[in-house]
Design an enzyme around this catalytic site. Structure first.
Site: not given
Lengths: 361, 635
Positions: A96, A190, A242
């Protein structure tokens, strides 16, 4: 860490060099290291993904370069201002701050945040200063808990006394001072849900460790924090993910670095990180076969890509995991351990794996 | 009727005739000879296509075209008169108004396909029968039944409560069908007006007037005149033509309604005097025709008027469309075009039949006198030597030449070393007038124009004018717009078979910096290409008169004209491309400079003004000497 003054001086030098060229009637240019696959390689010695030496010249008086040239200079000027007043802006806020229209035209200096993000990364490469050193932050993300006391902006914070939320990790962890570290290792996971599970079970107290989580890929702030705990206090870092190509990639980035941030691998990557996530053997051992989630096309594709990475190619243990996963044609999430009991992961899985050194290095 | 039989061979109207014109005279002859057996109406019906009335869309254009031609001729003549008499010139102004006539339903009697009357709605549940635009009075109204007598037949309407009444003709159930579209075409000009007595002849007699008997550049060569439009209206709607005309010397205008009788004589239905007329003098014709109207596209009336206005810059046109949209095509020139003059046939263009006819019709007493006076560019000496060589007595009566002698003479004439025919008979639009006019129409950024010198092909003088407009408000999608003209009349049909199209396609446009060219050889992008052929005789490809035949001499002239314009275009485009790229680059650099100066000033604490000054110096250097980077960018 370089001081604010050093960085400020670097930016000033960059400006002076360009001005000198302009004054001499030359077309001013920036030397920008090339950040593409062609200029990134895996260094087997350092075990890091590193950036090559190739650079490209970016000119001001060149229709094709001028936009990026000015964007980079805009970020430099903005960073200098931030350093002078000792304040930070997020990447979004930088976007911005740069969003101006050139007077008398319809040209905006930046149209999308990816442009300002790239300009920031280019400036990192040109100056050798990291984004954080330039006082530009990403969104904060992640939590930490453990027997550690830190000092942050003058505040003393005890990671073991922060209730159920833990310490919210800021985007810039460069300025954190570790005052007392009473932990033997760090577990990074995670998933925030897994972190909450371990936190509720007070694993960090029982196993004398630090637990840190983000959501998905670790942010630069977290990676730097992990790296510093590893560097400065010798804490081994265990990565809990995982049984899944994407989880492995998170581990890969933490350990070896990434292509996009190859220029700061030396600051972020943790070559000693160890994989403590689910393996094919765990699945067999804890009878999680039934919890398998069937592969989709993309998962298979990702798996075959990871298999080919230079840093995994020669690793027999990893190649075995890839092979077994391919045979299974599916992935298994850590959360599947819940089928064995609510606190199975805290009371059995982790203590056993760590005790048996059952990790992949 | 000026046919051979009626006017006799002494009437000198053959003089100056040539092939195409002869065709029309043939039609007239046929018309004359068949007069007893076949009506004019029937002849017209059979030959409508020859006259351009092939389909509803084209018929609309033909009617407008004939009327506009007529008006242009009249107004131009008047303006020239003004000029000659040193009065203030009244420039031509032509108003074209087209409105949709109510189109309701028609009653078709059983066993026929010709409507017998119109059925119109006159109230919520009331319907009436109408004939030729007039509501009929019911002969009897009984309960839910209405009876009418139409031309000896009885029409019965029964209102059953359904939307439409049931219709019976002579007690047999009749069909009610949608009537095809009718339009009222009304064209007003500020010409001299027509003397009351002459109005019926001018509008109500096929082939009246002198257009077809002159060898000079004229619009009329394209059709057979306004009377064909009158006949077309009469054939399709049965509504008589309405002519209003006012001449300067009279206070009131006269309105006459007329139609053309089977024996090609005008029938006047009514005559009235009125104070209302748009101009101080001029003529207005109103025709109700069956036709089709398109608001846009190549073959629209709008396009026809627009294109006509481009090549008639001395005239203003006002078009009011059926949807009441008004388009004004303003006059862009204050100069009248040269008045074309008549010329005598040139020997090089003569054909056997033509020569034979000329010999029959001439007033000359001797063959030598004929050669010198009735043909152009034959001197007395030349005539003497030709005749001597052929062993023809120069005092022989022209009528007495044998067939062999005519053939010999023709061959000798073709070979004779003669001067070209005079070319002042042509009336070009003119370079400056054409430039102004095409600029006003296209609002182009660049226009190249050429008006080539007259030249001669087969003894027929002609000249080509061309223009290429580029950029500005011209649409940049698709192929270049091609404006084709013959004798200042736009050609809207048969583009593919036209010499103008061939000339355009045979050009190597890429050579002239035209960036993209369609597969058929027409440039793509913001271009308008105009070609005008002016000639005393335009060789059309067919009776339709919508395409110019591809004679090599004509195509060659057209290409030379196009090449001239294209060369100018090329130098403009190349300068333009260079300038534009340079300006774009410099503009971009200039736009970014203040921003860079601000950023650098923040980094170095050097004043912004200092940095800007240095940057401008670099820019000057870079834009004058092309830097390596710069060249790369241009590619």
């Amino acid at each position: 860490m370089k001081s604010r003054k050093d960085i400020d001086k670097k930016l000033e030098e960059l400006g002076k060099l360009l001005y000198k060229e302009i004054k001499e009637g030359k077309n001013p240019y920036l030397d920008v290291p090339i950040r593409s696959l062609s200029n990134v390689h895996f260094n087997p010695k350092t075990k890091l993904i590193e950036l090559g030496d190739a650079t490209s010249k970016r000119y001001f008086f060149n229709v094709a370069h001028i936009r990026k040239f000015v964007q980079t200079l805009e970020v430099a000027a903005l960073a200098k201002e931030l350093l002078n007043v000792d304040k930070h802006l997020s990447l979004r806020q930088v976007f911005y701050a740069m969003r101006k229209t050139l007077p008398g035209t319809k040209i905006d200096i930046v149209d999308e945040q990816t442009e300002s993000n790239q300009a920031v990364e280019d400036l990192e490469l040109i100056t050798g200063a990291s984004r954080e050193e330039l006082h530009i932050n990403a969104n904060k993300n992640g939590a930490a808990a453990g027997k550690i006391i830190i000092k942050d902006k003058g505040d003393i914070i005890d990671w073991s006394k922060l209730g159920s939320g833990g310490w919210a990790i800021p985007s810039n962890t460069e300025g954190i001072e570790f005052q007392k570290v009473d932990a033997k290792f760090v577990i990074y996971m995670e998933k925030a849900a897994m972190w909450e599970r371990l936190h509720e079970d007070r694993v960090w107290e029982k196993l004398k460790c630090v637990i840190i989580a983000s959501q998905g890929q670790a942010t630069r702030g977290i990676r730097r924090l992990l790296r510093r705990l590893n560097d400065e206090h010798g804490l081994p870092v265990y990565v809990l993910t995982d049984f899944d190509p994407y989880g492995w990639y998170i581990y890969s980035v933490l350990k070896f670095g990434s292509i996009a941030l190859a220029h700061i691998s030396r600051k972020l990557a943790i070559p000693e990180a160890k994989f403590l996530g689910l393996t094919a053997e765990d699945i067999k051992k804890y009878k999680l076969e039934k919890q398998k989630i069937k592969f989709k096309e993309v998962d298979l594709k990702r798996l075959s890509q990871i298999k080919e990475y230079d840093w995994f190619k020669e690793d027999k243990r990893w190649q075995r995991q890839f092979k077994l996963m391919k045979e299974m044609k599916g992935k298994v999430e850590l959360d599947a351990l819940i089928t064995r009991g609510i606190s199975f992961v805290s009371e059995k899985y982790l203590p056993e794996k760590i005790k048996n050194k059952d990790w992949i290095d | 009727m000026k046919t051979k039989e009626k006017s006799g061979k002494n009437k000198n109207f053959w003089v100056g005739e040539n092939l195409v014109i002869k065709k029309y005279v043939d039609i007239a002859e046929e018309l004359g000879s068949q007069m007893k057996a076949v009506s004019v109406a029937e002849f017209f019906k059979k030959n409508k296509h020859l006259l351009g009335f092939d389909n509803p869309l084209k018929s609309m254009l033909m009617v407008v075209k004939e009327a506009v031609d007529n008006s242009l001729d009249a107004t131009e003549e008047y303006a020239h008169e003004c000029e000659k008499k040193k009065r203030e010139i009244e420039f031509p102004e032509i108003k074209i108004q087209i409105s949709k006539e109510e189109h309701g339903l028609v009653i078709i009697p059983p066993g026929s396909d010709v409507p017998i009357a119109d059925l119109i709605k006159t109230g919520k549940r009331n319907w009436d029968v109408m004939l030729l635009g007039k509501k009929l009075r019911a002969s009897k109204v009984e309960g839910n039944t209405k009876l009418y007598n139409v031309e000896g037949r009885q029409i019965k309407l029964i209102f059953t409560g359904a939307k439409k009444p049931q219709v019976y003709v002579d007690n047999e159930r009749a069909k009610v069908a949608e009537r095809t579209l009718k339009y009222k075409v009304s064209i007003t000009d500020n010409g001299p007006g027509i003397v009351e007595e002459n109005i019926p002849k001018v509008f109500g007699k096929l082939l009246y007037g002198s257009k077809f008997h002159r060898l000079r550049q004229s619009r009329g060569q394209q059709g057979i005149g306004i009377s064909s439009a009158v006949l077309y209206a009469q054939q399709t709607t049965g509504i008589p033509a309405k002519i209003t005309s006012k001449i300067r010397s009279k206070k009131k205008a006269v309105t006459i309604t007329l139609s053309i009788a089977d024996n090609n004589e005008p029938i006047v239905h009514s005559k009235e005097y009125t104070d209302e007329f748009d101009y101080e003098h001029g003529t207005k014709i109103e025709l109700v025709i069956e036709a089709d109207y398109r608001e846009s596209g190549e073959k629209s009336v709008f396009e026809f008027i627009r294109r006509t206005s481009i090549v008639n810059p001395h005239a203003s046109f006002i078009l009011i469309e059926p949807n009441k949209k008004k388009h004004v095509f303003k006059r862009t020139s204050n100069k009248l075009p040269r008045e074309p003059t008549e010329i005598k046939p040139h020997p090089h263009g003569l054909e056997f039949g033509q020569l034979k006819d000329l010999l029959l019709a001439t007033k000359a007493k001797t063959i030598k006198s004929f050669l010198v006076h009735d043909l152009s560019r034959v001197s007395s000496n030349m005539a003497e030597s030709i005749l001597k060589k052929l062993d023809i007595d120069s005092n022989k009566k022209p009528n007495d030449l044998t067939r062999q002698e005519i053939e010999k003479l023709l061959r000798a004439l073709h070979k004779a070393p003669l001067q070209r025919p005079p070319t002042d008979c042509l009336s070009p639009i003119g370079k400056d007038a054409l430039r102004k006019s095409i600029l006003a129409d296209t609002k182009a950024e660049f226009v190249a124009v050429i008006s080539r010198k007259p030249t001669v092909y087969k003894g027929i003088p002609f000249l080509v004018e061309a223009a290429i407009a580029y950029g500005g408000e011209i649409k940049s999608e698709g192929m270049a717009q091609r404006l084709r003209y013959a004798n200042k009349i736009p050609l809207l049909y048969d583009a593919s078979g036209c010499a103008t199209t061939k000339a355009i396609q045979e050009m190597n446009w890429k050579q002239y910096k035209v960036q993209s060219v369609a597969q058929n050889g027409v440039p793509m992008g913001p271009y308008v290409i105009l070609i005008h052929l002016a000639s005393v005789w335009v060789p059309y490809t067919s009776e339709g008169k919508s395409a110019i035949a591809s004679y090599p001499d004509i195509i060659k002239e057209m290409k030379l004209a196009l090449q001239d314009c294209a060369r100018k275009l090329k130098s403009y485009l190349s300068a333009n491309i260079r300038e534009r790229i340079k300006a774009q680059r410099v503009g971009l650099f200039e736009a970014y400079m203040p921003e860079l100066a601000t950023a650098l000033s923040k980094l170095t604490n050097v004043k912004e003004e200092e940095i800007k000054k240095s940057l401008l110096n670099v820019l000057d250097k870079i834009s004058s000497v092309k830097s390596k980077e710069g060249e790369k960018n241009e590619k």
